[in-house]
Scaffold this motif. Sequence first.
Motif, PDB file in Angstrom:
ATOM      1  N   PRO A 189       0.824  -1.214   0.000  1.00  0.00           N
ATOM      2  CA  PRO A 189       0.000   0.000   0.000  1.00  0.00           C
ATOM      3  C   PRO A 189       0.858   1.265   0.000  1.00  0.00           C
ATOM      4  CG  PRO A 189      -0.001  -1.014   2.174  1.00  0.00           C
ATOM      5  CD  PRO A 189       0.741  -1.956   1.270  1.00  0.00           C
ATOM      6  N   THR A 190       0.200   2.386  -0.176  1.00  0.00           N
ATOM      7  CA  THR A 190       0.888   3.659  -0.416  1.00  0.00           C
ATOM      8  C   THR A 190       1.848   4.031   0.695  1.00  0.00           C
ATOM      9  OG1 THR A 190      -0.993   4.453  -1.715  1.00  0.00           O
ATOM     10  CG2 THR A 190       0.532   6.115  -0.852  1.00  0.00           C
ATOM     11  N   ARG A 191       1.490   3.821   1.951  1.00  0.00           N
ATOM     12  CA  ARG A 191       2.340   4.318   3.037  1.00  0.00           C
ATOM     13  C   ARG A 191       3.708   3.637   3.034  1.00  0.00           C
ATOM     14  NH1 ARG A 191      -1.172   0.664   5.141  1.00  0.00           N
ATOM     15  NH2 ARG A 191      -0.492  -0.747   6.817  1.00  0.00           N
ATOM     16  N   PHE A 192       3.759   2.355   2.651  1.00  0.00           N
ATOM     17  CA  PHE A 192       5.046   1.667   2.574  1.00  0.00           C
ATOM     18  C   PHE A 192       5.833   2.090   1.333  1.00  0.00           C
ATOM     19  CE2 PHE A 192       2.498  -1.424   5.093  1.00  0.00           C
ATOM     20  CZ  PHE A 192       3.216  -1.304   6.276  1.00  0.00           C
ATOM     21  N   ARG A 193       5.129   2.358   0.256  1.00  0.00           N
ATOM     22  CA  ARG A 193       5.800   2.871  -0.944  1.00  0.00           C
ATOM     23  C   ARG A 193       6.432   4.231  -0.646  1.00  0.00           C
ATOM     24  NH1 ARG A 193       1.806   1.456  -6.071  1.00  0.00           N
ATOM     25  NH2 ARG A 193       0.816  -0.410  -5.191  1.00  0.00           N
ATOM     26  N   ASP A 194       5.677   5.091   0.020  1.00  0.00           N
ATOM     27  CA  ASP A 194       6.192   6.413   0.356  1.00  0.00           C
ATOM     28  C   ASP A 194       7.408   6.302   1.284  1.00  0.00           C
ATOM     29  OD1 ASP A 194       4.185   7.530  -1.152  1.00  0.00           O
ATOM     30  OD2 ASP A 194       2.922   8.062   0.565  1.00  0.00           O
ATOM     31  N   TYR A 195       7.339   5.370   2.216  1.00  0.00           N
ATOM     32  CA  TYR A 195       8.460   5.174   3.129  1.00  0.00           C
ATOM     33  C   TYR A 195       9.713   4.783   2.346  1.00  0.00           C
ATOM     34  CZ  TYR A 195      11.130   3.512   7.141  1.00  0.00           C
ATOM     35  OH  TYR A 195      12.110   3.345   8.086  1.00  0.00           O
ATOM     36  N   PHE A 196       9.559   3.865   1.413  1.00  0.00           N
ATOM     37  CA  PHE A 196      10.714   3.469   0.597  1.00  0.00           C
ATOM     38  C   PHE A 196      11.242   4.655  -0.213  1.00  0.00           C
ATOM     39  CE2 PHE A 196      12.522   2.036  -3.419  1.00  0.00           C
ATOM     40  CZ  PHE A 196      13.612   1.325  -2.931  1.00  0.00           C
ATOM     41  N   HIS A 197      10.345   5.424  -0.817  1.00  0.00           N
ATOM     42  CA  HIS A 197      10.772   6.571  -1.627  1.00  0.00           C
ATOM     43  C   HIS A 197      11.669   7.502  -0.824  1.00  0.00           C
ATOM     44  CE1 HIS A 197       8.817   6.458  -5.570  1.00  0.00           C
ATOM     45  NE2 HIS A 197       7.757   5.918  -5.000  1.00  0.00           N
ATOM     46  N   THR A 198      11.323   7.755   0.432  1.00  0.00           N
ATOM     47  CA  THR A 198      12.077   8.731   1.221  1.00  0.00           C
ATOM     48  C   THR A 198      13.360   8.163   1.798  1.00  0.00           C
ATOM     49  OG1 THR A 198      10.834   8.209   3.243  1.00  0.00           O
ATOM     50  CG2 THR A 198       9.971   9.970   1.826  1.00  0.00           C
ATOM     51  N   ARG A 199      13.507   6.835   1.811  1.00  0.00           N
ATOM     52  CA  ARG A 199      14.663   6.235   2.483  1.00  0.00           C
ATOM     53  C   ARG A 199      15.506   5.324   1.596  1.00  0.00           C
ATOM     54  NH1 ARG A 199      10.829   7.606   5.813  1.00  0.00           N
ATOM     55  NH2 ARG A 199      11.265   8.186   7.985  1.00  0.00           N
ATOM     56  N   GLN A 200      15.211   5.281   0.311  1.00  0.00           N
ATOM     57  CA  GLN A 200      15.914   4.339  -0.556  1.00  0.00           C
ATOM     58  C   GLN A 200      17.400   4.652  -0.696  1.00  0.00           C
ATOM     59  OE1 GLN A 200      14.877   4.570  -4.831  1.00  0.00           O
ATOM     60  NE2 GLN A 200      13.597   6.315  -4.304  1.00  0.00           N
ATOM     61  N   SER A 201      17.797   5.895  -0.435  1.00  0.00           N
ATOM     62  CA  SER A 201      19.209   6.249  -0.560  1.00  0.00           C
ATOM     63  C   SER A 201      19.957   6.181   0.768  1.00  0.00           C
ATOM     64  CB  SER A 201      19.348   7.662  -1.148  1.00  0.00           C
ATOM     65  OG  SER A 201      18.776   8.622  -0.278  1.00  0.00           O
ATOM     66  N   PHE A 202      19.283   5.800   1.859  1.00  0.00           N
ATOM     67  CA  PHE A 202      19.935   5.730   3.165  1.00  0.00           C
ATOM     68  C   PHE A 202      20.951   4.595   3.208  1.00  0.00           C
ATOM     69  CE2 PHE A 202      16.811   7.895   6.321  1.00  0.00           C
ATOM     70  CZ  PHE A 202      16.682   8.975   5.470  1.00  0.00           C
ATOM     71  N   ASN A 203      22.034   4.816   3.910  1.00  0.00           N
ATOM     72  CA  ASN A 203      23.010   3.763   4.197  1.00  0.00           C
ATOM     73  C   ASN A 203      22.816   3.354   5.653  1.00  0.00           C
ATOM     74  OD1 ASN A 203      25.291   2.226   4.861  1.00  0.00           O
ATOM     75  ND2 ASN A 203      26.641   3.407   3.535  1.00  0.00           N
ATOM     76  N   TYR A 204      22.410   2.104   5.858  1.00  0.00           N
ATOM     77  CA  TYR A 204      22.114   1.617   7.202  1.00  0.00           C
ATOM     78  C   TYR A 204      23.308   0.920   7.851  1.00  0.00           C
ATOM     79  CZ  TYR A 204      17.223   2.824   6.451  1.00  0.00           C
ATOM     80  OH  TYR A 204      16.055   3.513   6.227  1.00  0.00           O
ATOM     81  N   GLY A 205      24.485   1.130   7.297  1.00  0.00           N
ATOM     82  CA  GLY A 205      25.695   0.648   7.944  1.00  0.00           C
ATOM     83  C   GLY A 205      26.034  -0.789   7.597  1.00  0.00           C
ATOM     84  N   ASP A 206      26.710  -1.442   8.517  1.00  0.00           N
ATOM     85  CA  ASP A 206      27.239  -2.783   8.306  1.00  0.00           C
ATOM     86  C   ASP A 206      26.732  -3.715   9.400  1.00  0.00           C
ATOM     87  OD1 ASP A 206      28.707  -1.290   6.510  1.00  0.00           O
ATOM     88  OD2 ASP A 206      30.581  -1.432   7.656  1.00  0.00           O
ATOM     89  N   VAL A 207      26.785  -5.015   9.108  1.00  0.00           N
ATOM     90  CA  VAL A 207      26.544  -6.050  10.120  1.00  0.00           C
ATOM     91  C   VAL A 207      27.595  -7.143   9.938  1.00  0.00           C
ATOM     92  CG1 VAL A 207      24.058  -5.660  10.417  1.00  0.00           C
ATOM     93  CG2 VAL A 207      24.868  -7.239   8.649  1.00  0.00           C
ATOM     94  N   SER A 208      27.846  -7.868  11.006  1.00  0.00           N
ATOM     95  CA  SER A 208      28.729  -9.027  10.913  1.00  0.00           C
ATOM     96  C   SER A 208      28.384 -10.005  12.018  1.00  0.00           C
ATOM     97  CB  SER A 208      30.201  -8.619  11.015  1.00  0.00           C
ATOM     98  OG  SER A 208      30.486  -8.091  12.292  1.00  0.00           O
ATOM     99  N   ALA A 209      28.579 -11.285  11.736  1.00  0.00           N
ATOM    100  CA  ALA A 209      28.366 -12.341  12.712  1.00  0.00           C
ATOM    101  C   ALA A 209      28.860 -13.640  12.098  1.00  0.00           C
ATOM    102  CB  ALA A 209      26.896 -12.470  13.100  1.00  0.00           C
ATOM    103  N   GLN A 210      29.052 -14.645  12.933  1.00  0.00           N
ATOM    104  CA  GLN A 210      29.449 -15.953  12.424  1.00  0.00           C
ATOM    105  C   GLN A 210      28.242 -16.661  11.821  1.00  0.00           C
ATOM    106  OE1 GLN A 210      31.570 -18.361  15.291  1.00  0.00           O
ATOM    107  NE2 GLN A 210      33.505 -17.375  14.775  1.00  0.00           N
ATOM    108  N   THR A 211      28.471 -17.286  10.668  1.00  0.00           N
ATOM    109  CA  THR A 211      27.383 -17.991  10.010  1.00  0.00           C
ATOM    110  C   THR A 211      27.063 -19.279  10.743  1.00  0.00           C
ATOM    111  OG1 THR A 211      26.565 -18.760   7.865  1.00  0.00           O
ATOM    112  CG2 THR A 211      28.830 -19.298   8.401  1.00  0.00           C
ATOM    113  N   GLN A 212      25.807 -19.685  10.638  1.00  0.00           N
ATOM    114  CA  GLN A 212      25.363 -20.909  11.292  1.00  0.00           C
ATOM    115  C   GLN A 212      24.428 -21.690  10.374  1.00  0.00           C
ATOM    116  OE1 GLN A 212      22.537 -20.249  14.624  1.00  0.00           O
ATOM    117  NE2 GLN A 212      22.617 -18.071  14.100  1.00  0.00           N
TER     118      GLN A 212
END
Length: 227
Positions: A189-212
């Motif tokens: 729906p529209t509210r999630f589309r709008d959310y993506f539009h405003t945040r698609q260029s954000f960099n949310y950083g990095d993650v790391s962990a051991q695979t399992q």
Amino acid sequence: MLNSEELEQLYACTSEKTLATWAMQPGIRRIREEAFYEPHKLAITSGIQPALTEPLRQLLQELHELVGNDSLADVMPFNGLHFTFFAITMPLYQQSDIAALDPFLLAAFTEHAKNLTVVISHLRLVALPNQLLIAGIPDIKNQIAKEAFAHQLLDSPWSEKLRERHGDIPLPPPFWHSTLLRYQADFLPTRFRDYFHTRQSFNYGDVSAQTQLAFTNYNWTQVYGCG
């Protein structure tokens, strides 16, 4: 195996294709009767469960607020953050099946990926017609390990289960991601589309962990490690 620039382009093209589809489909269209995945059984998969960083915690908080009481929206719980390394089966199993894990599968994972620290960087949102993903760029060591693990399973009796899980796409899948939101309809729906539009260029950083290697439910709120 895609290099980092090719993977960046794939994520961007995926979202651009979705944006074009949304522009032609303003509503949610058909409500899905079938679940994305069987919610009460376990799949065999591999992946990481990194710490919930502040940018990702804030992202999930905002998505939970957007969902509200919408029963069609399934957002990742705060305790479910994970990133897939290589998914192996559909949800087919009960907890009682864990003890019967094929030793070959465990040996293949041990050879290629056990104790591997997976690093995924430059996290960003990626949009599918009815889903939002968080995806990033792995380092080359992680990519090589994933390719080797997948190819060994493809050359084994596990290949049928892999095709049931992934269909006819080339394996392993190129995305390094986690699904943050699924919507039980053809389109968001529209509210999630709008959310993506405003945040698609954000960099949310990095993650790391051991695979399992684990039996998990579809959103990793139930995780039973193997070996």
